[in-house]
Scaffold this motif. Structure first.
Motif, PDB file in Angstrom:
ATOM      1  N   ARG A  74       0.318 -10.340  22.856  1.00  0.00           N
ATOM      2  CA  ARG A  74       1.086 -11.538  23.215  1.00  0.00           C
ATOM      3  C   ARG A  74       1.251 -12.471  22.024  1.00  0.00           C
ATOM      4  N   HIS A  75       0.572 -12.158  20.922  1.00  0.00           N
ATOM      5  CA  HIS A  75       0.590 -13.032  19.749  1.00  0.00           C
ATOM      6  C   HIS A  75       1.869 -12.835  18.924  1.00  0.00           C
ATOM      7  N   THR A  76       2.290 -13.889  18.240  1.00  0.00           N
ATOM      8  CA  THR A  76       3.312 -13.719  17.214  1.00  0.00           C
ATOM      9  C   THR A  76       2.679 -12.938  16.071  1.00  0.00           C
ATOM     10  N   ALA A  77       3.418 -11.985  15.531  1.00  0.00           N
ATOM     11  CA  ALA A  77       2.816 -11.102  14.528  1.00  0.00           C
ATOM     12  C   ALA A  77       3.880 -10.513  13.618  1.00  0.00           C
ATOM     13  N   LEU A  78       3.453 -10.057  12.450  1.00  0.00           N
ATOM     14  CA  LEU A  78       4.295  -9.264  11.563  1.00  0.00           C
ATOM     15  C   LEU A  78       3.963  -7.802  11.766  1.00  0.00           C
ATOM     16  N   GLU A  79       4.998  -6.971  11.785  1.00  0.00           N
ATOM     17  CA  GLU A  79       4.805  -5.525  11.876  1.00  0.00           C
ATOM     18  C   GLU A  79       5.407  -4.896  10.630  1.00  0.00           C
ATOM     19  N   ALA A  80       4.580  -4.214   9.857  1.00  0.00           N
ATOM     20  CA  ALA A  80       5.029  -3.583   8.625  1.00  0.00           C
ATOM     21  C   ALA A  80       4.890  -2.074   8.731  1.00  0.00           C
ATOM     22  N   ILE A  81       5.872  -1.358   8.186  1.00  0.00           N
ATOM     23  CA  ILE A  81       5.784   0.099   8.084  1.00  0.00           C
ATOM     24  C   ILE A  81       5.241   0.417   6.696  1.00  0.00           C
ATOM     25  N   VAL A  82       4.131   1.112   6.648  1.00  0.00           N
ATOM     26  CA  VAL A  82       3.421   1.354   5.393  1.00  0.00           C
ATOM     27  C   VAL A  82       3.242   2.857   5.187  1.00  0.00           C
ATOM     28  N   ALA A  83       3.702   3.341   4.056  1.00  0.00           N
ATOM     29  CA  ALA A  83       3.560   4.763   3.714  1.00  0.00           C
ATOM     30  C   ALA A  83       2.490   4.912   2.636  1.00  0.00           C
ATOM     31  N   CYS A  84       1.560   5.833   2.864  1.00  0.00           N
ATOM     32  CA  CYS A  84       0.470   6.059   1.919  1.00  0.00           C
ATOM     33  C   CYS A  84       0.499   7.507   1.421  1.00  0.00           C
ATOM     34  N   THR A  85       0.088   7.693   0.182  1.00  0.00           N
ATOM     35  CA  THR A  85      -0.050   9.053  -0.348  1.00  0.00           C
ATOM     36  C   THR A  85      -1.289   9.685   0.297  1.00  0.00           C
ATOM     37  N   PRO A  86      -1.452  10.997   0.196  1.00  0.00           N
ATOM     38  CA  PRO A  86      -2.634  11.645   0.805  1.00  0.00           C
ATOM     39  C   PRO A  86      -3.951  11.015   0.378  1.00  0.00           C
ATOM     40  N   ASP A  87      -4.077  10.671  -0.912  1.00  0.00           N
ATOM     41  CA  ASP A  87      -5.327  10.056  -1.365  1.00  0.00           C
ATOM     42  C   ASP A  87      -5.489   8.655  -0.773  1.00  0.00           C
ATOM     43  N   GLU A  88      -4.373   7.950  -0.575  1.00  0.00           N
ATOM     44  CA  GLU A  88      -4.434   6.578  -0.052  1.00  0.00           C
ATOM     45  C   GLU A  88      -4.715   6.542   1.446  1.00  0.00           C
ATOM     46  N   CYS A  89      -4.640   7.694   2.102  1.00  0.00           N
ATOM     47  CA  CYS A  89      -4.942   7.752   3.530  1.00  0.00           C
ATOM     48  C   CYS A  89      -6.441   7.681   3.808  1.00  0.00           C
ATOM     49  N   ALA A  90      -7.252   7.764   2.764  1.00  0.00           N
ATOM     50  CA  ALA A  90      -8.700   7.624   2.912  1.00  0.00           C
ATOM     51  C   ALA A  90      -9.224   6.974   1.627  1.00  0.00           C
ATOM     52  N   ILE A  91      -9.614   5.701   1.710  1.00  0.00           N
ATOM     53  CA  ILE A  91     -10.006   4.992   0.480  1.00  0.00           C
ATOM     54  C   ILE A  91     -11.273   5.591  -0.120  1.00  0.00           C
ATOM     55  N   SER A  92     -11.982   6.401   0.664  1.00  0.00           N
ATOM     56  CA  SER A  92     -13.165   7.061   0.106  1.00  0.00           C
ATOM     57  C   SER A  92     -12.784   8.010  -1.030  1.00  0.00           C
ATOM     58  N   LYS A  93     -11.501   8.418  -1.064  1.00  0.00           N
ATOM     59  CA  LYS A  93     -11.024   9.297  -2.136  1.00  0.00           C
ATOM     60  C   LYS A  93     -10.642   8.509  -3.393  1.00  0.00           C
ATOM     61  N   LEU A  94     -10.563   7.179  -3.267  1.00  0.00           N
ATOM     62  CA  LEU A  94     -10.194   6.328  -4.400  1.00  0.00           C
ATOM     63  C   LEU A  94     -11.475   5.800  -5.031  1.00  0.00           C
TER      64      LEU A  94
END
Length: 867
Positions: A17-37
């Protein structure tokens, strides 16, 4: 990481019910898990220690999209923004996420999202990020964007009473309530206050004359023309005097307790910067501000001039700087106190005390920086509401009413609030329109007063929430017809109705906009209109996805049905279950006292009942449906069909309406129209339309091109039956085929030959396009295909090929033609018709196609008329 789209969801939405921003974010395979960074988490925590626990909230790995969410949220929180919600959702596309972050001010939310991206890039590339500057940027922007304390207090009081509001400008113009029950304010001034009253309040000399006539004590004095005239007036009145602008506010240019010509010259120049100048007798005592709302005094405060207390170590200038470090003091009116000004007037006031800016006052010595005590110049306030003598309160109310102000700040000077003004030679020195409320909301000393609540109570009597009934209609098929029929029934009950749908906007029967107006902007425009007593909104999926709802809650939510093959595959809505979550947003936002009208025969729609805060009305043609039988047995409302009758039942109470008396259903033969009627009747019942009105309204509603354009409009062409409809999905095709079969079965001379004119919307899935012609191919002899004006992302001819593919195994169709252009396709079909034939035309450009058909039908009648 790439952020490809950011949407502002300004109303209740898919996520919350809150006002909010919705962003579409694309990540590379490594960026899909910061444990890989390697080292990323340690670096980002070093840059922003307040980031919190990095967790996806599930067993999924934490992606950079999650980090973006946390950072944007925590940056706003660190800046003092009242945010509580954020979320990251993985989409069906690997590595693509939807990031949702609440905002209190949209511009602040967008900046926080940008700064969060910068923070992540800094951590990725091992560069720097100035956290202190980032938070300061957000705080500064938030301060400039959000409502000031006075207007904010009024808005908070409205929200506490359930009164909807909308900010009309970036300033302090706010609308409370909807439609014909709305009220508006500009800061602490209400819409009932006239411009004349405001002009009087700005003219201090005229105000004094009126107050004197009302028996309110005021100081001697009047306008002056120049410095010499000012000094001469001071001599006549008697020192000390006050010099101030004749037309001013917030204490600008006001200097009090003037006893020398030198001080008067400085004061005159300060006042002259704001217009004509006047000189008045200085009244001894304290400066008090009394707040009058309507016909009562609601708060009072003693205002003390800006001052510092010596410590024997620091100069006056240094003491002022120390006091101004108080976090409650800021620039302007966004904080509870304002920084003390150190200007020529302050220097002159020091001179009267035998001090200079560089003097070091003895420990404990009180140093006055200004004679006037306005908060806007650095003064402080002490609440004295409980001390006000009834006679003083009466004089304050009389002053406000004499000027004509509904909300009024009355400034008076006297020794005490405990005795009448006349008994202590006090007087009213000023009357203010749109008074500041800071001193009453959060005084420097004493308790704050609920002045915002008092103002809302002046606008809306107890029990009035300023709302008009809002009926929201969604579903896959039947939305527009149901919306139009509900509006027709509510208007028949004597209310002025605002309606939005995919054809336009109507207010009290007059069209104010055209085109697809089923989104939140059109809904908001209707709720702003002062001639709207009730609103009926068609709610399309696109508007909810793009911006959320155009209202905070509705009295009635109607869900007609949920097709299995419409609009899937768009905006990550890939399954009917996803679509149901989106459509049920209106059900989730029904008022506690309201109703959700749900199709019991559609299991996915029926399941939405659990999400409704209010009550449920189920409808279905089959009265023996288990859900219908159970609901009625429990004493709840249901609408169903019993033989030739439409029935509305609640416990033992039953209302019956003959289907034969409802033209829209053609005697009950059109099943999909019967469903639309049941939904509309349930909605009208929910908002209290009386049954006689419902019955007469149903009898007077005809599905022609005026009442329901493109919704099964039936016309005669040279003895053939022509039907125009905007159906554009497989479920609609099935309903239309059933309706055509019913019409043919009921006709005295059934159609000799059936033909259909069809195109296809390019933004549907391939299977949804081919399914339409699979269904039609089994029911029509001739099919004429044409290409839509807009292919919606498809290549030229691609949709036509899919439509032909669906006809490949047609069991009935014998002739298939392709025609370029909708109007040419219509003319081709009409030219082939013989008396007794039936032609279904599935229109694309609704209004244009209907106008073309009307012209052709008229031309067909003209020879017969002439003969």
């Amino acid at each position: 990481m790439e952020v490809s789209r950011v949407r502002a969801l300004r109303g209740p939405n898919l996520w919350s019910r809150h006002t909010a921003l919705e962003a579409i974010v694309a990540c590379t395979p490594d960026e899909c898990a910061i444990s890989k960074l390697k080292g990323f988490e340690a670096r980002i925590r070093a840059l922003f220690p307040g980031l919190g626990v990095l967790s996806s909230g599930s067993r999924l790995a934490v992606s950079l999209a999650n980090v973006l969410e946390y950072a944007a949220f925590e940056l706003q929180a660190a800046a003092g923004c009242p945010v509580t919600f954020s979320r990251t959702a993985a989409t069906v596309e690997p590595g693509t996420y939807q990031v949702i972050v609440e905002y209190s001010e949209e511009a602040v939310g967008r900046l926080a999202l940008e700064l969060a991206q910068s923070l992540i890039q800094a951590a990725l590339h091992e560069s720097t990020f100035d956290l202190e500057t980032a938070i300061a940027q957000l705080q500064e922007l938030d301060e400039s964007e959000r409502l000031g304390p006075s207007t904010g207090a009024i808005v908070d009081a409205a929200v506490a009473r359930g009164i909807p509001y909308r900010r009309l400008t970036r300033g302090s113009m706010v609308q409370f309530g909807w439609g014909s029950r709305q009220r508006r304010i500009q800061a602490a001034e209400i819409d009932a206050t006239s411009a004349v009253a405001e002009s009087i309040a700005q003219d201090k000399d005229l105000t004094k004359k009126l107050l004197r006539a009302a028996g309110v004590p005021v100081p001697l004095g009047g306008p002056v023309t120049d410095l010499d005239d000012a000094w001469a007036a001071a001599q006549v009145i008697g020192l000390p005097v006050v010099v101030k602008p004749q037309d001013g506010n917030q204490g600008k240019g006001v200097t009090v307790n003037i006893v020398t010509r030198e001080h008067l010259d400085i004061a005159y120049r300060a006042a002259a910067e704001h217009g004509e100048v006047m000189v008045e007798k200085f009244l001894p005592g304290s400066d008090f501000r009394l707040l009058v709302v309507g016909d009562r005094l609601v708060a009072a405060a003693r205002r003390d001039p800006p001052q510092v207390v010596g410590d024997g170590l620091h100069s006056v200038r240094e003491l002022v700087a120390i006091v101004n470090q108080d976090p409650r003091r800021g620039e302007g009116h966004s904080t509870s106190l304002t920084k003390i000004r150190f200007d020529d007037i302050a220097v002159a006031r020091l001179a009267v005390q035998d001090l200079t800016p560089e003097s070091i006052p003895a420990r404990g010595r009180r140093v006055i920086l200004r004679n006037n005590a306005n908060l806007s110049t650095g003064g402080t306030a002490t609440d004295v509401t409980d001390d006000v003598h009834p006679a003083i309160a009466a004089r304050a109310v009389a002053a406000a009413q004499m000027v004509g102000l509904h909300i009024c700040g009355v400034d008076l000077v006297c020794e005490s609030m405990l005795r009448p003004l006349e008994a202590q030679h006090g007087g009213v020195v000023e009357v203010n329109a749109a008074p500041g409320l800071r001193m009453h909301l959060s005084p420097s000393y004493g308790k704050g007063r609920a002045v915002g609540q008092a103002m809302i109570d002046e606008l809306f009597p107890a029990g009035d929430n300023g709302r008009v009934p809002v009926i929201a209609v969604t579903g896959t098929n039947g939305k527009t017809t149901t919306t139009r029929l509900i509006a027709h029934l509510v208007a028949a009950n004597g209310l002025r109705v605002g309606m939005t749908n995919t054809d336009g906007v109507w207010v009290n029967g007059r069209q104010t906009d055209s085109g697809d107006c089923s989104g939140p902007k059109s809904a908001r425009s209707v709720l702003m209109h002062p001639d709207v007593d009730a609103a009926v909104f068609e709610i399309a999926r696109g508007g909810v996805l793009r911006e959320g709802l155009g209202f905070d809650r509705c009295e009635v939510a109607v869900v007609t049905n949920l097709g299995r093959g419409d609009h899937l595959g768009l905006n990550y809505i890939t399954t009917v279950e996803d679509l149901a979550v989106l459509k049920r947003v209106i059900v989730q936002n029904v008022a506690n006292t309201g109703y959700a009208v749900l199709n019991a025969a559609d299991s996915i729609v029926a399941e939405m009942a659990s999400a409704c805060p209010g009550k449920i009305i189920f409808f279905a043609a089959d009265r023996h449906h288990p859900l219908m039988a159970t609901h009625r047995a429990q004493g709840h409302r249901v609408v169903y069909v019993d033989g030739p009758m439409l029935v509305a039942a609640e416990g033992a109470r039953v209302e019956r309406i003959a289907l034969q008396e409802i033209p829209l259903t053609r005697g009950g033969s059109l099943g999909f129209q019967v469903e639309n009627v049941m939904a509309a009747v349930a909605a009208a019942w929910a908002v209290g339309v009386n049954w006689d009105t419902v019955k007469s309204g149903l009898a007077s509603f005809v599905a022609d091109a005026q009442n329901a354009p493109g919704r099964f409009n039936v016309m005669d062409y040279h003895g053939a039956t022509v039907i125009a409809d905007y159906g554009h999905n497989p479920d609609a095709m099935r309903a239309l085929v059933a309706a055509v079969d019913a019409m043919a079965g009921a006709a005295t001379s059934p159609g000799q030959r059936r033909s259909v004119v069809i195109s296809g919307a390019g933004d549907r899935r391939d299977i949804d396009i081919t399914d339409q012609t699979v269904i039609l191919g089994a029911a029509f002899d001739d099919v004429i295909l044409y290409q839509d004006a807009a292919q919606r992302g498809r290549a030229d001819g691609e949709v036509m090929a899919l439509l032909r593919q669906g006809l490949a195994s047609a069991s009935r169709t014998r002739r298939i033609d392709e025609v370029r252009g909708e109007f040419l396709a219509i003319d081709t079909a009409l030219a082939r018709l013989q008396p007794g034939d039936l032609c279904l035309i599935l229109v694309d450009q609704v209004q244009e196609a209907l106008s073309h058909l009307a012209m052709r039908v008229k031309q067909a009648r003209e020879p017969a008329t002439a003969s």
